[in-house]
Motif scaffolding. Structure first.
Motif, PDB file in Angstrom:
ATOM      1  N   GLU A  28      15.731  49.173  15.015  1.00  0.00           N
ATOM      2  CA  GLU A  28      14.392  49.167  14.421  1.00  0.00           C
ATOM      3  C   GLU A  28      14.317  50.149  13.259  1.00  0.00           C
ATOM      4  O   GLU A  28      13.735  49.855  12.208  1.00  0.00           O
ATOM      5  N   ALA A  29      14.907  51.321  13.448  1.00  0.00           N
ATOM      6  CA  ALA A  29      14.893  52.342  12.396  1.00  0.00           C
ATOM      7  C   ALA A  29      15.658  51.879  11.170  1.00  0.00           C
ATOM      8  O   ALA A  29      15.196  52.046  10.040  1.00  0.00           O
ATOM      9  N   VAL A  30      16.822  51.268  11.384  1.00  0.00           N
ATOM     10  CA  VAL A  30      17.649  50.786  10.265  1.00  0.00           C
ATOM     11  C   VAL A  30      16.909  49.708   9.484  1.00  0.00           C
ATOM     12  O   VAL A  30      16.949  49.677   8.247  1.00  0.00           O
ATOM     13  N   SER A  31      16.198  48.824  10.186  1.00  0.00           N
ATOM     14  CA  SER A  31      15.507  47.717   9.513  1.00  0.00           C
ATOM     15  C   SER A  31      14.399  48.200   8.589  1.00  0.00           C
ATOM     16  O   SER A  31      14.041  47.526   7.628  1.00  0.00           O
ATOM     17  N   LEU A  32      13.865  49.386   8.855  1.00  0.00           N
ATOM     18  CA  LEU A  32      12.782  49.926   8.027  1.00  0.00           C
ATOM     19  C   LEU A  32      13.250  50.976   7.021  1.00  0.00           C
ATOM     20  O   LEU A  32      12.836  50.983   5.871  1.00  0.00           O
ATOM     21  N   THR A 237      26.273  55.136  12.334  1.00  0.00           N
ATOM     22  CA  THR A 237      25.869  53.720  12.372  1.00  0.00           C
ATOM     23  C   THR A 237      25.691  53.151  10.968  1.00  0.00           C
ATOM     24  O   THR A 237      26.288  52.129  10.619  1.00  0.00           O
ATOM     25  N   VAL A 238      24.859  53.810  10.165  1.00  0.00           N
ATOM     26  CA  VAL A 238      24.563  53.310   8.814  1.00  0.00           C
ATOM     27  C   VAL A 238      25.769  53.455   7.891  1.00  0.00           C
ATOM     28  O   VAL A 238      26.021  52.601   7.038  1.00  0.00           O
ATOM     29  N   GLY A 239      26.531  54.534   8.078  1.00  0.00           N
ATOM     30  CA  GLY A 239      27.653  54.806   7.189  1.00  0.00           C
ATOM     31  C   GLY A 239      28.904  53.995   7.443  1.00  0.00           C
ATOM     32  O   GLY A 239      29.751  53.858   6.549  1.00  0.00           O
ATOM     33  N   SER A 240      29.050  53.435   8.642  1.00  0.00           N
ATOM     34  CA  SER A 240      30.296  52.726   8.961  1.00  0.00           C
ATOM     35  C   SER A 240      30.135  51.221   9.177  1.00  0.00           C
ATOM     36  O   SER A 240      31.122  50.499   9.287  1.00  0.00           O
ATOM     37  N   GLU A 243      24.790  46.839   6.476  1.00  0.00           N
ATOM     38  CA  GLU A 243      23.420  46.585   6.915  1.00  0.00           C
ATOM     39  C   GLU A 243      23.234  45.134   7.361  1.00  0.00           C
ATOM     40  O   GLU A 243      22.455  44.851   8.276  1.00  0.00           O
ATOM     41  N   GLU A 244      23.957  44.232   6.742  1.00  0.00           N
ATOM     42  CA  GLU A 244      23.861  42.805   7.119  1.00  0.00           C
ATOM     43  C   GLU A 244      24.260  42.607   8.575  1.00  0.00           C
ATOM     44  O   GLU A 244      23.586  41.894   9.329  1.00  0.00           O
ATOM     45  N   ILE A 245      25.349  43.256   8.978  1.00  0.00           N
ATOM     46  CA  ILE A 245      25.809  43.157  10.374  1.00  0.00           C
ATOM     47  C   ILE A 245      24.808  43.832  11.308  1.00  0.00           C
ATOM     48  O   ILE A 245      24.486  43.313  12.381  1.00  0.00           O
ATOM     49  N   LEU A 246      24.296  45.002  10.896  1.00  0.00           N
ATOM     50  CA  LEU A 246      23.337  45.725  11.741  1.00  0.00           C
ATOM     51  C   LEU A 246      22.058  44.928  11.965  1.00  0.00           C
ATOM     52  O   LEU A 246      21.471  44.976  13.041  1.00  0.00           O
ATOM     53  N   MET A 247      21.628  44.196  10.940  1.00  0.00           N
ATOM     54  CA  MET A 247      20.412  43.401  11.076  1.00  0.00           C
ATOM     55  C   MET A 247      20.624  42.205  12.011  1.00  0.00           C
ATOM     56  O   MET A 247      19.721  41.804  12.733  1.00  0.00           O
ATOM     57  N   LYS A 248      21.819  41.647  11.991  1.00  0.00           N
ATOM     58  CA  LYS A 248      22.129  40.544  12.922  1.00  0.00           C
ATOM     59  C   LYS A 248      22.197  41.070  14.352  1.00  0.00           C
ATOM     60  O   LYS A 248      21.884  40.349  15.303  1.00  0.00           O
ATOM     61  N   ALA A 249      22.645  42.315  14.481  1.00  0.00           N
ATOM     62  CA  ALA A 249      22.788  42.933  15.804  1.00  0.00           C
ATOM     63  C   ALA A 249      21.725  44.005  16.011  1.00  0.00           C
ATOM     64  O   ALA A 249      21.966  45.039  16.630  1.00  0.00           O
ATOM     65  N   ALA A 253      22.393  47.593  17.992  1.00  0.00           N
ATOM     66  CA  ALA A 253      23.039  48.192  16.820  1.00  0.00           C
ATOM     67  C   ALA A 253      24.053  49.273  17.182  1.00  0.00           C
ATOM     68  O   ALA A 253      25.089  49.408  16.525  1.00  0.00           O
ATOM     69  N   LEU A 254      23.779  50.045  18.222  1.00  0.00           N
ATOM     70  CA  LEU A 254      24.672  51.148  18.582  1.00  0.00           C
ATOM     71  C   LEU A 254      26.053  50.643  19.011  1.00  0.00           C
ATOM     72  O   LEU A 254      27.069  51.293  18.752  1.00  0.00           O
ATOM     73  N   ALA A 255      26.082  49.488  19.660  1.00  0.00           N
ATOM     74  CA  ALA A 255      27.373  48.913  20.065  1.00  0.00           C
ATOM     75  C   ALA A 255      28.195  48.529  18.827  1.00  0.00           C
ATOM     76  O   ALA A 255      29.411  48.708  18.793  1.00  0.00           O
ATOM     77  N   GLU A 256      27.519  48.015  17.802  1.00  0.00           N
ATOM     78  CA  GLU A 256      28.209  47.667  16.547  1.00  0.00           C
ATOM     79  C   GLU A 256      28.769  48.908  15.862  1.00  0.00           C
ATOM     80  O   GLU A 256      29.794  48.848  15.191  1.00  0.00           O
TER      81      GLU A 256
END
Length: 426
Positions: A28-32, A237-240, A243-249, A253-256
């Protein structure tokens, strides 16, 4: 006899915060906030640390297992506000259970090839029912298992930080990947529920050794440690991960975040840890909320049905908590649950900060810091509500319904039941 030292008190705070929250709200945080996710967690942490000051001062003066409930009662007495807040706190923990159950389902679904709404609801229901059964059968199991699980999940987060550090691309966190300042602040407020939990130290105040020194230290150290933990996890999370993958997951997100360094094995390990963490958080919250209901009912502020206990287990409290959590978790999505949960605790913490200001002489607190604490929580809540009203009005409606239900409950039950049966006047 006081049995909890400084380390034990800090563990209570960290365990309360690092429950299922970080697993549920990271996406949720990454999406915003996008590249500024770490900053969003830091902003939320700033609000938490100022509120921790109020809790620390109140806890030293009013050492009681009632915690938040006791502080508000001391400041405002027996009236509509304190009665409504007591009920609102009980409802807020139902939202927390729903958040953890939804996160459990999100990570649990990754172990299945075919996903569906039926699977999602089945996982949510199982995640609440099984801990409820455990609570009804053996309350001691909850306390014994929780310490081990806290160590496991914190150790795992630290492990992910260390192994993922070399995979971080700082370019992904550069300012031109950031959202607008308002979106960053809103992201911090939506994920504020991940910091909910430090207030549990107050509930253990009567058992903490050398409380004048250890209570403030426990509040500050636990919040500061968790701020650093969340900020570093956000950076990894954000650095590795793109964002496209994080939004799908988004919901896991933490598992990704473990994939770049550890591959699919890392994904499975983190997902398994998320299941364990969210399950244990549900277990502990059902345990705590049932006992909170028991205590408030014992004081005559909730129906006496919540006092029904068997083998020192608040049976009805567990049943009601479970039933209402099942309804909420299966009818509200993760984003709405996170918003409502954060808004509820921001409102409660604002009232606690106001309580501390009202009692500032008794608790020997700085009026200046308490004003900052109160203003920060109020601004945080207002910012969250303003943004949510434009983007997700249903969440605002549900949150307002919680407030109205709490007020109506107190107006009806407080006046016509408690007022006559317990002879308590406002």
């Amino acid at each position: 006899m006081r049995t909890i030292g400084l380390l034990g008190a800090i563990s209570i705070g960290i365990g309360g915060m690092v429950g299922g929250g970080i697993f549920a709200v990271l996406g949720e945080a990454v999406s915003l906030a996008h590249g500024a996710t770490a900053l969003a967690f830091a902003i939320a942490g700033l609000v938490a640390i100022f509120t921790a000051y109020s809790y620390a001062k109140l806890s030293v003066t009013y050492q009681s297992s009632g915690g938040t409930v006791t502080f508000i009662d001391k400041a405002f007495g027996d009236n509509i506000l304190s009665g409504s807040v007591n009920f609102m706190l009980w409802l807020s923990y139902l939202i927390t259970i729903s958040l953890y159950a939804t996160a459990f389902a999100s990570y649990g679904a990754t172990f299945f090839t075919h996903q569906s709404d039926f699977l999602n609801h089945a996982l949510i229901t199982g995640a609440i029912l099984l801990p409820a059964i455990i609570n009804l059968v053996s309350a001691s199991f909850v306390g014994k298992s929780e310490t081990i699980i806290v160590v496991v999940k914190v150790s795992l987060l630290i492990f992910v930080i260390f192994v993922g550090a070399s995979y971080v691309d700082t370019e992904r966190m550069s300012p031109h990947h950031w959202s607008s300042p308002l979106s960053i602040v809103v992201a911090g407020m939506i994920i504020f529920v991940a910091y909910e939990g430090f207030e549990l130290i107050a509930n253990a105040a009567e058992d903490i050794k050398n409380p004048e020194k250890n209570l403030p230290r426990a509040f500050y150290f636990s919040v500061i440690i968790v701020i650093f933990l969340y900020v570093f996890i956000s950076i990894i999370t954000v650095g590795s991960v793109s964002e496209e993958i994080l939004m799908k997951a988004k919901d896991y997100a933490l598992a990704e975040a473990a994939k770049p360094a550890l591959g699919q094995t890392g994904f499975i390990i983190v997902s398994s840890a998320a299941l364990l963490s969210t399950f244990s958080a549900i277990n502990a919250t059902i345990y705590g909320n049932a006992r909170l209901g028991y205590r408030i009912a014992k004081d005559g502020k909730l129906p006496h049905a919540l006092m029904d206990s068997k083998r020192d287990i608040p049976f009805n409290g567990v049943v009601y908590t479970t039933f209402l959590s099942l309804i909420l978790a299966n009818s509200i999505d993760l984003t709405e649950i996170a918003i409502i949960g954060s808004a509820s605790f921001l409102l409660l913490f604002f009232i606690v900060n106001i309580s501390a200001y009202k009692l500032k002489k008794e608790i020997k607190a700085s009026a200046f810091i308490l004003i900052i604490s109160s203003v920060l929580t109020l601004l945080a809540l207002a910012t969250l509500m303003f943004h949510t009203y434009t983007s997700n009005p249903r969440a605002v409606i549900i949150f307002m319904a919680f407030i109205i239900i709490s007020l109506l409950f107190e107006l009806i039950y407080g006046r016509y039941v408690r007022g006559s049966l317990f002879k308590r006047k406002y």
